[in-house]
Write an enzyme that holds these catalytic residues in place. Structure first.
Site, PDB file in Angstrom:
ATOM      1  N   HIS A 120      10.622 -11.103  -9.806  1.00  0.00           N
ATOM      2  CA  HIS A 120      11.677 -10.588  -9.263  1.00  0.00           C
ATOM      3  C   HIS A 120      12.843  -9.993 -10.191  1.00  0.00           C
ATOM      4  CE1 HIS A 120      15.706 -11.208  -7.204  1.00  0.00           C
ATOM      5  NE2 HIS A 120      15.090 -11.290  -6.024  1.00  0.00           N
ATOM      6  N   ASP A 159      16.158  -9.709 -10.529  1.00  0.00           N
ATOM      7  CA  ASP A 159      16.971 -10.550 -11.255  1.00  0.00           C
ATOM      8  C   ASP A 159      16.460 -11.276 -12.363  1.00  0.00           C
ATOM      9  OD1 ASP A 159      19.073  -9.563  -9.568  1.00  0.00           O
ATOM     10  OD2 ASP A 159      19.012 -11.132  -8.402  1.00  0.00           O
ATOM     11  N   LYS A 160      14.987 -11.712 -12.356  1.00  0.00           N
ATOM     12  CA  LYS A 160      14.599 -12.716 -13.119  1.00  0.00           C
ATOM     13  C   LYS A 160      13.939 -11.830 -14.315  1.00  0.00           C
ATOM     14  CE  LYS A 160      15.519 -16.474 -12.174  1.00  0.00           C
ATOM     15  NZ  LYS A 160      16.249 -17.165 -13.114  1.00  0.00           N
ATOM     16  N   GLU A 178      23.914  -9.490 -21.009  1.00  0.00           N
ATOM     17  CA  GLU A 178      23.773  -9.011 -19.849  1.00  0.00           C
ATOM     18  C   GLU A 178      22.746  -7.961 -19.741  1.00  0.00           C
ATOM     19  OE1 GLU A 178      25.069 -11.167 -17.609  1.00  0.00           O
ATOM     20  OE2 GLU A 178      26.612 -11.919 -19.156  1.00  0.00           O
ATOM     21  N   GLU A 212      27.959  -8.933 -25.985  1.00  0.00           N
ATOM     22  CA  GLU A 212      28.881  -9.146 -27.361  1.00  0.00           C
ATOM     23  C   GLU A 212      27.987 -10.220 -28.122  1.00  0.00           C
ATOM     24  OE1 GLU A 212      30.834  -7.936 -24.000  1.00  0.00           O
ATOM     25  OE2 GLU A 212      30.463 -10.352 -24.228  1.00  0.00           O
ATOM     26  N   LYS A 257       8.680 -14.204  -3.701  1.00  0.00           N
ATOM     27  CA  LYS A 257       9.613 -15.169  -3.381  1.00  0.00           C
ATOM     28  C   LYS A 257       9.112 -16.312  -2.561  1.00  0.00           C
ATOM     29  CE  LYS A 257      13.997 -13.711  -2.413  1.00  0.00           C
ATOM     30  NZ  LYS A 257      14.999 -13.011  -1.813  1.00  0.00           N
ATOM     31  N   PHE A 311       4.374  -4.958   1.346  1.00  0.00           N
ATOM     32  CA  PHE A 311       5.414  -5.315   0.133  1.00  0.00           C
ATOM     33  C   PHE A 311       4.469  -4.680  -1.098  1.00  0.00           C
ATOM     34  CE2 PHE A 311       7.815  -9.072  -2.234  1.00  0.00           C
ATOM     35  CZ  PHE A 311       8.469  -8.151  -3.222  1.00  0.00           C
ATOM     36  N   ASP A 346      14.210  -2.871  -6.015  1.00  0.00           N
ATOM     37  CA  ASP A 346      15.726  -3.404  -5.686  1.00  0.00           C
ATOM     38  C   ASP A 346      16.354  -3.730  -7.322  1.00  0.00           C
ATOM     39  OD1 ASP A 346      17.957  -4.901  -4.639  1.00  0.00           O
ATOM     40  OD2 ASP A 346      16.831  -6.561  -4.232  1.00  0.00           O
ATOM     41  N   ALA A 347      17.570  -3.164  -7.506  1.00  0.00           N
ATOM     42  CA  ALA A 347      18.050  -3.339  -8.888  1.00  0.00           C
ATOM     43  C   ALA A 347      18.401  -5.053  -9.368  1.00  0.00           C
ATOM     44  CB  ALA A 347      19.355  -2.680  -8.905  1.00  0.00           C
ATOM     45  N   ARG A 366      21.933 -13.619 -11.568  1.00  0.00           N
ATOM     46  CA  ARG A 366      22.361 -13.618 -10.152  1.00  0.00           C
ATOM     47  C   ARG A 366      21.434 -14.526  -9.377  1.00  0.00           C
ATOM     48  NH1 ARG A 366      22.620  -7.751  -7.716  1.00  0.00           N
ATOM     49  NH2 ARG A 366      20.352  -7.723  -8.033  1.00  0.00           N
ATOM     50  N   LYS A 367      20.724 -15.635  -9.976  1.00  0.00           N
ATOM     51  CA  LYS A 367      19.910 -16.588  -9.361  1.00  0.00           C
ATOM     52  C   LYS A 367      20.376 -17.985  -9.797  1.00  0.00           C
ATOM     53  CE  LYS A 367      17.538 -14.157  -6.237  1.00  0.00           C
ATOM     54  NZ  LYS A 367      18.737 -13.110  -6.288  1.00  0.00           N
ATOM     55  N   LYS A 377      22.837 -16.520 -22.729  1.00  0.00           N
ATOM     56  CA  LYS A 377      23.818 -17.168 -23.620  1.00  0.00           C
ATOM     57  C   LYS A 377      23.570 -18.084 -24.598  1.00  0.00           C
ATOM     58  CE  LYS A 377      26.661 -16.610 -19.549  1.00  0.00           C
ATOM     59  NZ  LYS A 377      27.625 -17.582 -18.281  1.00  0.00           N
ATOM     60  N   LYS A 412      28.269 -21.353 -25.396  1.00  0.00           N
ATOM     61  CA  LYS A 412      28.656 -21.238 -23.967  1.00  0.00           C
ATOM     62  C   LYS A 412      28.368 -22.279 -23.284  1.00  0.00           C
ATOM     63  CE  LYS A 412      28.633 -16.673 -25.556  1.00  0.00           C
ATOM     64  NZ  LYS A 412      28.562 -16.330 -26.851  1.00  0.00           N
ATOM     65  N   ASP A 471      28.606 -23.057 -20.086  1.00  0.00           N
ATOM     66  CA  ASP A 471      28.105 -22.706 -18.950  1.00  0.00           C
ATOM     67  C   ASP A 471      26.349 -22.837 -19.100  1.00  0.00           C
ATOM     68  OD1 ASP A 471      30.072 -21.703 -17.444  1.00  0.00           O
ATOM     69  OD2 ASP A 471      29.574 -19.626 -18.073  1.00  0.00           O
TER      70      ASP A 471
END
Length: 469
Positions: free
Chosen positions: A67, A69-70, A102, A115, A248, A313, A321-322, A327-328, A348, A352, A354
């Site tokens: 995908h 994003d992945k 990123e 960074e 998906k 598909f 798709d960018a 984002r997931k 990260k 971090k 997160d």
């Protein structure tokens, strides 16, 4: 009419008083119709309580490693791992590594930004071997190894398509040094255990007795479907060689008495390289892996299957798709079955919170459930940038606990140091173990011999039991 069940703390006395006493005592009351349900709801609201449904449908989705994003998550985490490997190789203290990376991916283009604090081996040098600095005085990143890591990640995923190819994609590296203002709050004083959090924020952990790995059933099985398809695609077995990397899944589970009973709807959309394949053709390839993934969880007789419901598909991945890192986040965690603090994990380092505190919260929640102190547990942690200890620790066992939630809140602080450095030390996080987290979930995975998924261990059970006595 089928009765709707609701959970209460203990068995109520018979008769009219049952409605009131049930809030203090623990049972299930059978509600026979909508009118009774409304009355019961009004009574409980007046007492500051609410109905807890035990029969319902719940759905979660997953996405495959291909995908868009992945793809970005994978590149980001491969970079984290590469920096930790280089640190070990060059003798740099891994505690000093900093990464906030990123990635953006689109048609034959990858942009890497963020960074970092890295070993000299990843920095540009002049002909005399001296480090080159930018206008701000920070060492300049040498992009070559970062580009190489990105290409290897894309190749490993399986992209060799005209619109996105590991060899042909243009890769830009826009990494630079970490902000001194952020570093000042995070870096610990020499010899002191005062490392502050890398940012403010809230993080959640969750565990529930629904699957062997104490994960919610819908996301657990949605991941498993795509993981099995990926293994088959790469092995080229049972017709899966015609599938592409982008896919998906979505699984709807019917719960009865709060327990997963059956799957009522299944969605799988997978890229296929043969443009002549129909949805029926793809289903023939996919269905055996879906059923294998679900194992003993029954598929309803009237289950609705949606396999490539739009038809073709063929164009997939970043060409279709960018993609962006991070984002997931619901796919990465509990599939919507538990809250999320909003911070992504991939790209990260573990200063971090997160990332590291979300791992710690899952670790604690899983050990609470594994200790049989609850059947379901949600934990929230909160941090401020530059402050070592969490501002708060909140526990909710959703009425399933054998001890008070407030007792657990005290006990969990006793059994684990929840400062960023304490988490990193306890879970041994300063190592290259993150690329494999970038697809098929950060939770519910088997702890590896290399130290990966250490937050999935249940080695804190005895300590927690002792602390709540």
């Amino acid at each position: 009419m089928r009765q709707q069940g609701y959970d209460f703390p203990v068995a109520p006395r018979p008769g009219y008083q049952a409605f009131f006493i049930s809030r203090l005592t623990g049972a299930r009351i059978a509600v026979r119709n909508r009118a009774e349900r409304l009355i019961l709801g009004q009574l409980l609201r007046a007492l500051g309580q609410k109905l807890s449904r035990t029969s319902y449908l719940f759905t979660s989705e997953s996405v495959a490693e291909g995908h868009p994003d992945k793809v970005c998550d994978r590149i980001s985490d491969e970079i984290v791992d590469m920096i930790y490997r280089e640190a070990k190789k060059t003798g740099m203290d891994p505690w000093k590594v900093r990464v906030g990376c990123e990635v953006l991916a689109t048609t034959n283009r990858v942009i890497i930004a963020g960074e970092v604090r890295v070993p000299d081996s990843l920095l540009k040098k002049d002909k005399d071997g001296q480090l080159i600095h930018d206008a701000a005085g920070s060492p300049v990143i040498n992009p070559s190894k970062f580009k190489s890591v990105a290409r290897k990640a894309i190749k490993a995923i399986g992209y060799e398509q005209a619109g996105f190819h590991w060899k042909k994609s243009k890769i830009d590296v826009l990494l630079h040094g970490q902000s001194a203002d952020i570093g000042r709050g995070v870096d610990s004083a020499e010899g002191a255990n005062t490392e502050g959090a890398g940012d403010q924020g809230i993080m959640f952990g969750y565990a529930v007795r629904e699957t062997p790995e104490l994960m919610p059933a819908p996301i657990y099985y949605a991941h498993k479907i795509l993981e099995l398809l990926s293994i088959a695609r790469k092995a080229g077995v049972n017709g899966a060689a015609v599938l592409g990397p982008d896919a998906k899944s979505q699984v709807t589970v019917r719960y009865e008495d709060g327990v997963p009973a059956e799957v009522t709807q299944i969605v799988v959309s997978t890229q296929h390289l043969d443009a002549s394949l129909t949805s029926k053709d793809v289903r023939k390839i996919v269905e055996p892996y879906v059923r294998e993934a679900l194992g003993e969880l029954p598929v309803a007789k009237d289950c609705k299957w949606y396999i490539n419901p739009t038809g073709a598909f063929v164009i997939g991945g970043p060409d279709g798709d960018a993609g962006l890192t991070g984002r997931k986040i619901i796919v990465d965690t509990y599939g919507g079955a538990a809250p999320h603090g909003g911070g992504a994990f991939s790209g990260k380092d573990t200063t971090k919170v997160d990332r590291s505190a979300a791992y710690a919260a899952r670790y604690l929640a899983k050990n609470v459930v594994a200790a049989k102190l609850a059947d379901r547990c949600t934990i929230q942690l909160a941090y401020a940038i530059g402050v070592a200890q969490p501002l708060s620790l909140y526990v909710d066992t959703h009425g399933t606990g054998t001890v008070g939630d407030d007792v657990l809140e005290v006990a969990l602080r006793e059994v684990m140091d929840l400062s960023p450095s304490g988490i990193r030390r306890h879970l041994d996080l300063n190592k290259p173990i993150y690329a494999k987290t970038s697809a098929y979930g950060h939770f519910g995975r088997k702890p590896g011999r290399d130290g990966s998924f250490s937050w999935e261990r249940t080695d804190l059970v005895s300590a927690i039991k002792a602390a709540v006595k």
